[in-house]
Write a protein that holds these residues in place. Structure first.
Motif, PDB file in Angstrom:
ATOM      1  N   GLN A 276       0.834  -1.201   0.000  1.00 39.99           N
ATOM      2  CA  GLN A 276       0.000   0.000   0.000  1.00 39.99           C
ATOM      3  C   GLN A 276       0.870   1.253   0.000  1.00 39.99           C
ATOM      4  O   GLN A 276       2.035   1.220   0.411  1.00 39.99           O
ATOM      5  CB  GLN A 276      -0.933   0.012   1.201  1.00 39.99           C
ATOM      6  CG  GLN A 276      -0.229  -0.037   2.547  1.00 39.99           C
ATOM      7  CD  GLN A 276      -1.220  -0.103   3.709  1.00 39.99           C
ATOM      8  OE1 GLN A 276      -2.413   0.103   3.521  1.00 39.99           O
ATOM      9  NE2 GLN A 276      -0.736  -0.388   4.900  1.00 39.99           N
ATOM     10  N   LYS A 277       0.281   2.344  -0.452  1.00 44.41           N
ATOM     11  CA  LYS A 277       1.007   3.606  -0.545  1.00 44.41           C
ATOM     12  C   LYS A 277       1.214   4.185   0.851  1.00 44.41           C
ATOM     13  O   LYS A 277       0.368   4.060   1.728  1.00 44.41           O
ATOM     14  CB  LYS A 277       0.223   4.604  -1.403  1.00 44.41           C
ATOM     15  CG  LYS A 277      -0.026   4.137  -2.824  1.00 44.41           C
ATOM     16  CD  LYS A 277      -0.891   5.134  -3.579  1.00 44.41           C
ATOM     17  CE  LYS A 277      -1.194   4.653  -4.986  1.00 44.41           C
ATOM     18  NZ  LYS A 277      -2.057   5.610  -5.723  1.00 44.41           N
ATOM     19  N   TYR A 283       5.788  -0.831  -2.943  1.00 44.80           N
ATOM     20  CA  TYR A 283       6.806  -1.594  -3.673  1.00 44.80           C
ATOM     21  C   TYR A 283       6.173  -2.511  -4.717  1.00 44.80           C
ATOM     22  O   TYR A 283       6.787  -2.827  -5.733  1.00 44.80           O
ATOM     23  CB  TYR A 283       7.656  -2.411  -2.704  1.00 44.80           C
ATOM     24  CG  TYR A 283       8.759  -1.616  -2.038  1.00 44.80           C
ATOM     25  CD1 TYR A 283       9.452  -0.651  -2.746  1.00 44.80           C
ATOM     26  CD2 TYR A 283       9.095  -1.834  -0.713  1.00 44.80           C
ATOM     27  CE1 TYR A 283      10.468   0.081  -2.159  1.00 44.80           C
ATOM     28  CE2 TYR A 283      10.108  -1.114  -0.101  1.00 44.80           C
ATOM     29  CZ  TYR A 283      10.788  -0.155  -0.826  1.00 44.80           C
ATOM     30  OH  TYR A 283      11.795   0.562  -0.249  1.00 44.80           O
ATOM     31  N   LEU A 284       4.932  -2.932  -4.454  1.00 45.49           N
ATOM     32  CA  LEU A 284       4.252  -3.801  -5.408  1.00 45.49           C
ATOM     33  C   LEU A 284       4.075  -3.127  -6.763  1.00 45.49           C
ATOM     34  O   LEU A 284       4.012  -3.787  -7.799  1.00 45.49           O
ATOM     35  CB  LEU A 284       2.882  -4.195  -4.835  1.00 45.49           C
ATOM     36  CG  LEU A 284       2.060  -5.219  -5.622  1.00 45.49           C
ATOM     37  CD1 LEU A 284       2.785  -6.548  -5.670  1.00 45.49           C
ATOM     38  CD2 LEU A 284       0.684  -5.393  -4.998  1.00 45.49           C
ATOM     39  N   ASP A 285       4.037  -1.789  -6.760  1.00 50.18           N
ATOM     40  CA  ASP A 285       3.833  -1.048  -8.001  1.00 50.18           C
ATOM     41  C   ASP A 285       5.125  -0.692  -8.723  1.00 50.18           C
ATOM     42  O   ASP A 285       5.109  -0.436  -9.936  1.00 50.18           O
ATOM     43  CB  ASP A 285       3.057   0.250  -7.714  1.00 50.18           C
ATOM     44  CG  ASP A 285       1.662  -0.022  -7.168  1.00 50.18           C
ATOM     45  OD1 ASP A 285       1.087  -1.064  -7.536  1.00 50.18           O
ATOM     46  OD2 ASP A 285       1.173   0.805  -6.369  1.00 50.18           O
ATOM     47  N   ASP A 308       7.988   9.715 -10.233  1.00 58.02           N
ATOM     48  CA  ASP A 308       6.531   9.907 -10.246  1.00 58.02           C
ATOM     49  C   ASP A 308       6.199  11.265  -9.624  1.00 58.02           C
ATOM     50  O   ASP A 308       6.494  11.507  -8.447  1.00 58.02           O
ATOM     51  CB  ASP A 308       5.857   8.784  -9.452  1.00 58.02           C
ATOM     52  CG  ASP A 308       4.350   8.741  -9.666  1.00 58.02           C
ATOM     53  OD1 ASP A 308       3.777   9.786 -10.031  1.00 58.02           O
ATOM     54  OD2 ASP A 308       3.751   7.665  -9.447  1.00 58.02           O
ATOM     55  N   PRO A 309       5.580  12.182 -10.386  1.00 57.54           N
ATOM     56  CA  PRO A 309       5.254  13.509  -9.827  1.00 57.54           C
ATOM     57  C   PRO A 309       4.241  13.464  -8.687  1.00 57.54           C
ATOM     58  O   PRO A 309       4.071  14.447  -7.967  1.00 57.54           O
ATOM     59  CB  PRO A 309       4.699  14.265 -11.037  1.00 57.54           C
ATOM     60  CG  PRO A 309       4.247  13.210 -11.985  1.00 57.54           C
ATOM     61  CD  PRO A 309       5.169  12.057 -11.792  1.00 57.54           C
ATOM     62  N   ALA A 310       3.565  12.309  -8.501  1.00 56.41           N
ATOM     63  CA  ALA A 310       2.567  12.205  -7.435  1.00 56.41           C
ATOM     64  C   ALA A 310       3.206  12.034  -6.061  1.00 56.41           C
ATOM     65  O   ALA A 310       2.516  12.139  -5.037  1.00 56.41           O
ATOM     66  CB  ALA A 310       1.624  11.038  -7.717  1.00 56.41           C
ATOM     67  N   TYR A 311       4.517  11.758  -6.034  1.00 58.28           N
ATOM     68  CA  TYR A 311       5.199  11.524  -4.762  1.00 58.28           C
ATOM     69  C   TYR A 311       6.395  12.458  -4.642  1.00 58.28           C
ATOM     70  O   TYR A 311       6.974  12.870  -5.649  1.00 58.28           O
ATOM     71  CB  TYR A 311       5.677  10.067  -4.666  1.00 58.28           C
ATOM     72  CG  TYR A 311       4.564   9.054  -4.722  1.00 58.28           C
ATOM     73  CD1 TYR A 311       3.835   8.722  -3.585  1.00 58.28           C
ATOM     74  CD2 TYR A 311       4.237   8.422  -5.923  1.00 58.28           C
ATOM     75  CE1 TYR A 311       2.808   7.790  -3.637  1.00 58.28           C
ATOM     76  CE2 TYR A 311       3.209   7.489  -5.985  1.00 58.28           C
ATOM     77  CZ  TYR A 311       2.496   7.180  -4.834  1.00 58.28           C
ATOM     78  OH  TYR A 311       1.491   6.265  -4.892  1.00 58.28           O
ATOM     79  N   PRO A 312       6.790  12.775  -3.404  1.00 58.86           N
ATOM     80  CA  PRO A 312       7.987  13.612  -3.228  1.00 58.86           C
ATOM     81  C   PRO A 312       9.235  12.845  -3.644  1.00 58.86           C
ATOM     82  O   PRO A 312       9.239  11.606  -3.664  1.00 58.86           O
ATOM     83  CB  PRO A 312       7.991  13.905  -1.717  1.00 58.86           C
ATOM     84  CG  PRO A 312       7.222  12.771  -1.106  1.00 58.86           C
ATOM     85  CD  PRO A 312       6.174  12.401  -2.108  1.00 58.86           C
ATOM     86  N   LYS A 345      13.434  -1.803 -19.496  1.00 59.33           N
ATOM     87  CA  LYS A 345      13.798  -0.522 -18.882  1.00 59.33           C
ATOM     88  C   LYS A 345      12.630   0.003 -18.076  1.00 59.33           C
ATOM     89  O   LYS A 345      11.535   0.167 -18.590  1.00 59.33           O
ATOM     90  CB  LYS A 345      14.177   0.501 -19.968  1.00 59.33           C
ATOM     91  CG  LYS A 345      14.678   1.800 -19.380  1.00 59.33           C
ATOM     92  CD  LYS A 345      15.128   2.725 -20.473  1.00 59.33           C
ATOM     93  CE  LYS A 345      15.630   4.042 -19.911  1.00 59.33           C
ATOM     94  NZ  LYS A 345      16.059   4.961 -20.945  1.00 59.33           N
ATOM     95  N   PRO A 346      12.809   0.273 -16.766  1.00 62.67           N
ATOM     96  CA  PRO A 346      11.717   0.789 -15.946  1.00 62.67           C
ATOM     97  C   PRO A 346      11.307   2.187 -16.398  1.00 62.67           C
ATOM     98  O   PRO A 346      12.127   2.940 -16.870  1.00 62.67           O
ATOM     99  CB  PRO A 346      12.312   0.822 -14.534  1.00 62.67           C
ATOM    100  CG  PRO A 346      13.789   0.875 -14.749  1.00 62.67           C
ATOM    101  CD  PRO A 346      14.049   0.129 -16.001  1.00 62.67           C
ATOM    102  N   GLN A 347      10.056   2.467 -16.210  1.00 63.58           N
ATOM    103  CA  GLN A 347       9.554   3.788 -16.619  1.00 63.58           C
ATOM    104  C   GLN A 347       9.637   4.754 -15.448  1.00 63.58           C
ATOM    105  O   GLN A 347       9.482   4.362 -14.315  1.00 63.58           O
ATOM    106  CB  GLN A 347       8.107   3.664 -17.092  1.00 63.58           C
ATOM    107  CG  GLN A 347       7.981   2.739 -18.300  1.00 63.58           C
ATOM    108  CD  GLN A 347       6.534   2.591 -18.740  1.00 63.58           C
ATOM    109  OE1 GLN A 347       5.619   3.071 -18.077  1.00 63.58           O
ATOM    110  NE2 GLN A 347       6.314   1.924 -19.843  1.00 63.58           N
TER     111      GLN A 347
END
Length: 347
Positions: A276-277, A283-285, A308-312, A345-347
């Motif tokens: 979960q976030k 980590y699952l994501d 990811d701009p959704a996270y710091p 390659k990870p995004q």
């Protein structure tokens, strides 16, 4: 260094030639000094030959040194060139190197042109022992070189950025390029003002602006090299850590080691959970994206960047390469069941 010495000899022999000419004129007035006059003429011819030879070799070596420096910088900043370029001939065919050489030439013209205007007409109040005709000639040459440089430089700067691969680019690099273009724009306006009204302070300001732009581009190259070699520096640091631990083990020195689970519980769990976030993503994501790319996950752990701009942005945890390897192995093993093992390659 050899080129600098030769060019100094070129300048010194030019000054010596003026002295010999003056001495020759004095000897010609005295018919009794024929032998001395002949000796001076022979020495003058040797001095002229030394002057021309030192100038030719100095310029040739300076051009060669410039080519080697610019080429090495261009190849290092572009990882795609590391395996594709192995000879000097291939360097000459590389678009990235050719653009950098053209930019270096344009930059040299700019420094030369504004330097002529600055040192002739602004430095220390300008040179006063020159006639008006010669002054106009020097001003015209310096102004033309400066204008040509300021028109060409932005084009080559942008071409150089377009030729760099994605791994060499960063926000800092774009910021430095933008600042250098702004400074060149300011230098162009100052030079325009100098063309309309040739005052000495305009020449000095244009010279300083070109020098600042040159400094920004040098820093920009170092940022590109840092971006290009970041992954490899992390791998080398990891191998060095392994070699150091091997040496310590052979000497009977036992170092305290932490497992990946220990590091997760001590550092990672504050911001991440597996399913979960939290402060950061689950980590699952994110971990499955690194399947088969442990080296890339290690690089991210050692030098995290915002994805990811959704996270710091993730702060640097100050882990050693061996510790980064442990946590990466722990996370990948944790997800080894449900995730595919194909490289991607990870995004």
């Amino acid at each position: 260094l050899i080129a600098v010495v030769l060019l100094y000899v070129h300048k010194y022999t030019l000054q010596l030639g003026d002295i010999l000419e003056g001495y020759e004129d004095l000897l010609k007035k005295d018919p009794r000094r024929t032998a001395a006059l002949d000796e001076i003429e022979v020495y003058s011819r040797k001095n002229i030959n030394s002057h021309l030879r030192a100038g030719r070799y100095g310029i040739a070596l300076l051009a060669l040194a410039s080519f080697l420096i610019v080429s090495s910088t261009g190849v290092t900043a572009n990882p795609l060139s590391w395996t594709s370029i192995s000879t000097v001939f291939e360097l000459l065919l590389s678009p990235d190197v050719l653009v950098r050489l053209l930019y270096f030439a344009a930059l040299g013209l700019g420094v030369t042109g504004t330097g002529i205007l600055f040192f002739f007409f602004a430095w220390g109040g300008g040179k006063t022992a020159i006639d008006d005709e010669y002054g106009k000639f020097v001003r015209r040459i310096g102004f033309r070189l400066s204008v040509l440089s300021l028109v060409a430089q932005p084009v080559f700067i942008l071409l150089g950025i377009l030729l760099l691969p994605a791994e060499s680019l960063s926000g800092m690099l774009y910021l430095l390029v933008g600042l250098s273009l702004v400074v060149l724009f300011i230098a162009g306006h100052i030079l325009y003002a100098y063309g309309r009204d040739p005052q000495s302070h305009y020449a000095g300001s244009a010279f300083y602006a070109v020098v600042i732009a040159c400094s920004l581009i040098c820093v920009n190259d170092q940022v590109a090299i840092h971006n290009a070699t970041k992954l490899h520096a992390a791998i080398l640091a990891y191998k060095h850590e392994q070699a150091l631990e091997s040496v310590k083990a052979s000497l009977g020195i036992v170092a305290v080691s932490f497992t990946g689970e220990d590091i997760y519980n001590a550092k990672c769990s504050a911001c991440h959970q597996f399913d979960q976030k939290k402060v950061g993503p689950a980590y699952l994501d994110v971990v499955p994206k690194y399947a088969g790319n442990k080296a890339q996950l290690i690089t991210f752990v050692l030098n995290p960047t915002k994805v990811d701009p959704a996270y710091p942005p993730m702060p640097n945890q100050g882990l050693k390469p061996a510790e980064a390897d442990s946590i990466a192995s722990y996370l990948l093993v944790k997800f080894s069941g449900p995730i595919p093992q194909a490289k991607g390659k990870p995004q």
